[in-house]
Scaffold this motif. Structure first.
Motif, PDB file in Angstrom:
ATOM      1  N   LEU A  93       0.845  -1.209   0.000  1.00  0.00           N
ATOM      2  CA  LEU A  93       0.000   0.000   0.000  1.00  0.00           C
ATOM      3  C   LEU A  93       0.877   1.254   0.000  1.00  0.00           C
ATOM      4  N   LEU A  94       1.856   1.225   0.888  1.00  0.00           N
ATOM      5  CA  LEU A  94       2.711   2.403   1.007  1.00  0.00           C
ATOM      6  C   LEU A  94       3.488   2.689  -0.282  1.00  0.00           C
ATOM      7  N   ARG A  95       4.031   1.612  -0.820  1.00  0.00           N
ATOM      8  CA  ARG A  95       4.775   1.817  -2.062  1.00  0.00           C
ATOM      9  C   ARG A  95       3.859   2.323  -3.179  1.00  0.00           C
ATOM     10  N   ARG A  96       2.691   1.718  -3.272  1.00  0.00           N
ATOM     11  CA  ARG A  96       1.734   2.143  -4.313  1.00  0.00           C
ATOM     12  C   ARG A  96       1.403   3.617  -4.169  1.00  0.00           C
ATOM     13  N   MET A  97       1.102   3.990  -2.925  1.00  0.00           N
ATOM     14  CA  MET A  97       0.666   5.371  -2.725  1.00  0.00           C
ATOM     15  C   MET A  97       1.790   6.354  -3.041  1.00  0.00           C
ATOM     16  N   HIS A  98       3.013   5.918  -2.781  1.00  0.00           N
ATOM     17  CA  HIS A  98       4.117   6.838  -3.057  1.00  0.00           C
ATOM     18  C   HIS A  98       4.488   6.860  -4.545  1.00  0.00           C
ATOM     19  N   GLU A  99       4.551   5.669  -5.132  1.00  0.00           N
ATOM     20  CA  GLU A  99       5.072   5.615  -6.501  1.00  0.00           C
ATOM     21  C   GLU A  99       3.998   5.562  -7.576  1.00  0.00           C
ATOM     22  N   ASP A 100       3.099   4.569  -7.449  1.00  0.00           N
ATOM     23  CA  ASP A 100       2.172   4.320  -8.570  1.00  0.00           C
ATOM     24  C   ASP A 100       1.292   5.535  -8.870  1.00  0.00           C
ATOM     25  N   TRP A 101       0.840   6.190  -7.800  1.00  0.00           N
ATOM     26  CA  TRP A 101      -0.092   7.301  -8.061  1.00  0.00           C
ATOM     27  C   TRP A 101       0.578   8.506  -8.687  1.00  0.00           C
ATOM     28  N   GLN A 102       1.887   8.605  -8.412  1.00  0.00           N
ATOM     29  CA  GLN A 102       2.623   9.659  -9.131  1.00  0.00           C
ATOM     30  C   GLN A 102       2.564   9.360 -10.630  1.00  0.00           C
ATOM     31  N   GLU A 103       2.732   8.056 -10.919  1.00  0.00           N
ATOM     32  CA  GLU A 103       2.727   7.637 -12.326  1.00  0.00           C
ATOM     33  C   GLU A 103       1.370   7.897 -12.970  1.00  0.00           C
ATOM     34  N   TRP A 104       0.337   7.561 -12.180  1.00  0.00           N
ATOM     35  CA  TRP A 104      -1.017   7.789 -12.742  1.00  0.00           C
ATOM     36  C   TRP A 104      -1.267   9.274 -12.987  1.00  0.00           C
ATOM     37  N   ASN A 105      -0.711  10.065 -12.113  1.00  0.00           N
ATOM     38  CA  ASN A 105      -0.846  11.512 -12.298  1.00  0.00           C
ATOM     39  C   ASN A 105      -0.221  11.937 -13.633  1.00  0.00           C
ATOM     40  N   VAL A 106       0.986  11.413 -13.884  1.00  0.00           N
ATOM     41  CA  VAL A 106       1.662  11.732 -15.145  1.00  0.00           C
ATOM     42  C   VAL A 106       0.825  11.210 -16.316  1.00  0.00           C
ATOM     43  N   PHE A 107       0.336   9.962 -16.134  1.00  0.00           N
ATOM     44  CA  PHE A 107      -0.485   9.346 -17.191  1.00  0.00           C
ATOM     45  C   PHE A 107      -1.676  10.239 -17.544  1.00  0.00           C
ATOM     46  N   MET A 108      -2.352  10.729 -16.489  1.00  0.00           N
ATOM     47  CA  MET A 108      -3.528  11.568 -16.721  1.00  0.00           C
ATOM     48  C   MET A 108      -3.145  12.883 -17.395  1.00  0.00           C
ATOM     49  N   GLU A 109      -2.000  13.389 -16.961  1.00  0.00           N
ATOM     50  CA  GLU A 109      -1.631  14.707 -17.500  1.00  0.00           C
ATOM     51  C   GLU A 109      -1.067  14.650 -18.913  1.00  0.00           C
ATOM     52  N   THR A 110      -0.584  13.473 -19.293  1.00  0.00           N
ATOM     53  CA  THR A 110      -0.013  13.384 -20.641  1.00  0.00           C
ATOM     54  C   THR A 110      -1.138  13.499 -21.660  1.00  0.00           C
ATOM     55  N   SER A 111      -1.062  14.531 -22.461  1.00  0.00           N
ATOM     56  CA  SER A 111      -2.175  14.722 -23.387  1.00  0.00           C
ATOM     57  C   SER A 111      -2.078  13.747 -24.551  1.00  0.00           C
ATOM     58  N   VAL A 112      -3.237  13.403 -25.009  1.00  0.00           N
ATOM     59  CA  VAL A 112      -3.339  12.390 -26.056  1.00  0.00           C
ATOM     60  C   VAL A 112      -3.439  13.092 -27.407  1.00  0.00           C
ATOM     61  N   GLY A 113      -2.884  12.472 -28.418  1.00  0.00           N
ATOM     62  CA  GLY A 113      -3.089  12.957 -29.787  1.00  0.00           C
ATOM     63  C   GLY A 113      -2.411  14.281 -30.072  1.00  0.00           C
ATOM     64  N   GLN A 114      -1.263  14.500 -29.447  1.00  0.00           N
ATOM     65  CA  GLN A 114      -0.568  15.768 -29.688  1.00  0.00           C
ATOM     66  C   GLN A 114      -0.231  15.961 -31.162  1.00  0.00           C
TER      67      GLN A 114
END
Ligand code: PD2
Ligand code: ZN
Length: 511
Positions: A93-114
């Motif tokens: 849980l701790l690792r996920r919360m620290h690492e994975d969600w950062q990744e998901w944040n990047v994933f969400m912010e990466t715009s599609v179809g540039q």
């Protein structure tokens, strides 16, 4: 903005905007430009489709992992203490919360179809401008008037009684109506009525298709703003039929206001249908026309004509107007077209010997020197043989392409009665293609309509034997209704032919 709001925003923009951009190039009336637009639209669709693919790929990724995340999270939620008291779970849980969600944040912010957005931003410069659209509106109106077409027929793809596989939707007819408000309020009303009829039977397709009731309200409001109350009421009533709350007092009160306004509305009729001009009658093929006075083969004098006589049809004897049949071969026409095509530019009309761009002539054209190559040289010889005139000192060939709505209003080819310089003694006009509908050459004062026929040449004298201009030769090119038209002209100068054309004062001309 919610997605439905966005869709309605899109249609609201279309219903309300008035653009301002200007354009130099003719688009609607140029075949070449319209071909380019067909390709451009295909490119836009391809680009949008690949944008959708990228969106879908991103969405798929998400949809695949979310269920796994949810099931793990649910498990934890059901027995929180138990779950975190296990070091494996706690660590994970701790690792996920620290690492994975950062990744998901990047994933969400990466715009599609540039890349697709980039493509769009670049290609949008190629899109037609407001000025192009205005040209299209006025061409539609010109065709409507010239060929006496009804709004109903036009919007349903019926042109001069022939049904084509084409039609206009509510946005198209609304746009034409809006343009015509200041030109002809009555005809604008006819286009809005067609908008209302269309909306009764169809639903606008993407991206606004699923909001029928709101779309109808938007159309009703837009037409109401232009004070076409009864048409707005018809559309408003269609919207009411779909309303879940059709007894809503606000809606009913709005309806009764519109109804009241429509009762007092002074319906504007289309401008009194003015009598068609002689030119328009000719374009509609309605002259009581005698067929050619005489058909014969021209085989006299030059050796070339003795070998290959040309069929000559005399339409009028005085002033002489003649059709020469099958003068150019397909290869020759294609060859000349190839030379001209890359150089076509919006045509000018000659006004007092200055080139002026105007509504008088709507076409694209270019000059081609007669000595350009063997082909043009050969054509020059043929013209000279055919009409027994000297081409030296005459202007080059002028190749012209008319697109839909393209025309050349009635005019004379000579330069003005008081000109003392060299004048245009005669015109040879070659038809480089057949035109499906419209595009005839008309002589209103002679009651003659000549249809474009590939390979034929039309010849007439612009001046009389005594050297004065002949205003009976008023002529013009009718608007193109379906298809496009290619011609080229050879205007033949007066002075070099002083001794070629016999001076017979009162007698008919002779070739
Ligand atoms: O395109 C035509 O039919 C036409 C009609 C009248 C062309 C010209 N005049 C011209 O080029 O002068
Ligand atoms: Zn002309």
């Amino acid at each position: 903005m919610k997605s439905t709001d966005w869709k309605l925003f899109y249609i609201a923009i279309i219903l309300l905007t008035n653009g301002t951009a200007a354009s130099q190039k003719a688009v609607f009336t140029s075949l070449e430009e319209m071909v380019r637009l067909v390709q451009l639209e295909a490119d836009f669709i391809e680009n949008l489709s690949s944008y959708a693919d990228e969106l879908e790929a991103k969405l798929k990724k998400l949809k695949r992992v979310i269920p796994q995340m949810q099931s793990r999270s649910n498990e934890a939620l059901h027995q929180v203490e138990n779950y975190i008291s296990n070091p494996i779970n706690a660590f994970s849980l701790l690792r996920r919360m620290h690492e994975d969600w950062q990744e998901w944040n990047v994933f969400m912010e990466t715009s599609v179809g540039q890349s697709q957005v980039k493509f769009f931003n670049k290609a949008r410069q190629e899109l037609p401008t407001t000025a192009d659209l205005y040209e299209a509106y006025s061409s539609m109106y010109r065709l409507q008037k010239a060929y006496n077409l009804t709004v109903k027929d036009m919007s349903r793809g019926i042109l001069n009684g022939k049904q084509y596989d084409a039609s206009l939707n509510a946005l198209d007819t609304y746009a034409i109506g809006k343009y015509l408000i200041k030109v002809d309020r009555g005809v604008a009303g006819e286009w809005f009525t067609e908008t209302s009829e269309w909306l009764k039977q169809h639903t606008l397709q993407t991206p606004i298709g699923d909001e029928r009731e709101k779309v109808l309200h938007l159309f009703a409001q837009a037409i109401l703003d232009y004070k076409y109350y009864s048409i707005a009421l018809t559309i408003f009533d269609q919207a009411l039929l779909l309303a879940s709350n059709s007894t809503d007092p606000a809606l009913l009160s709005k309806r009764s206001t519109i109804e009241e306004l429509s009762r007092r509305e002074v319906k504007e009729k289309p401008k009194a249908k003015s009598k068609p001009t002689d030119f328009e009658i000719g374009c509609r093929g309605q002259y009581v026309q005698q067929s050619g006075l005489m058909c014969t083969y021209k085989s006299k004098s030059p050796a070339f004509l003795r070998l290959a006589p040309i069929k000559m049809e005399v339409l009028v004897l005085d002033p002489l107007v003649v059709i020469f049949h099958d003068v150019l071969s397909s290869r020759e026409i294609d060859g000349l077209q190839e030379i001209a095509r890359p150089h076509l530019e919006r045509s000018m009309v000659v006004k007092y010997r200055a080139n002026v761009q105007g509504k008088h002539r709507i076409s694209a054209g270019t000059w081609v020197e007669r000595k350009y190559n063997n082909l043009t040289w050969r054509i020059e010889r043929r013209i000279a043989d055919m009409v027994d005139l000297n081409l030296e000192g005459s202007e080059p060939f002028y190749v012209i392409n008319y697109g839909i709505g393209g025309q050349y209003k009635a005019h004379w080819d000579f330069f003005g009665a008081d000109t003392v310089e060299d004048n245009r003694l005669a015109t040879v006009l070659f038809y480089m293609n057949d035109v499906e509908q419209g595009g005839a050459t008309v002589f209103p004062r002679l009651g003659q309509t000549v249809r474009a026929k590939r390979g034929n040449a039309l010849f007439w004298y612009n001046m009389q034997h005594n050297g004065t201009v002949d205003d009976r030769t008023l002529h013009g090119g009718c608007p193109i209704l379906v298809g496009s038209k290619w011609i080229f002209t050879q205007w033949i100068s007066d002075l070099p032919n002083m001794f070629h054309r016999l001076c017979r004062k009162q007698e008919p001309n002779a070739v």
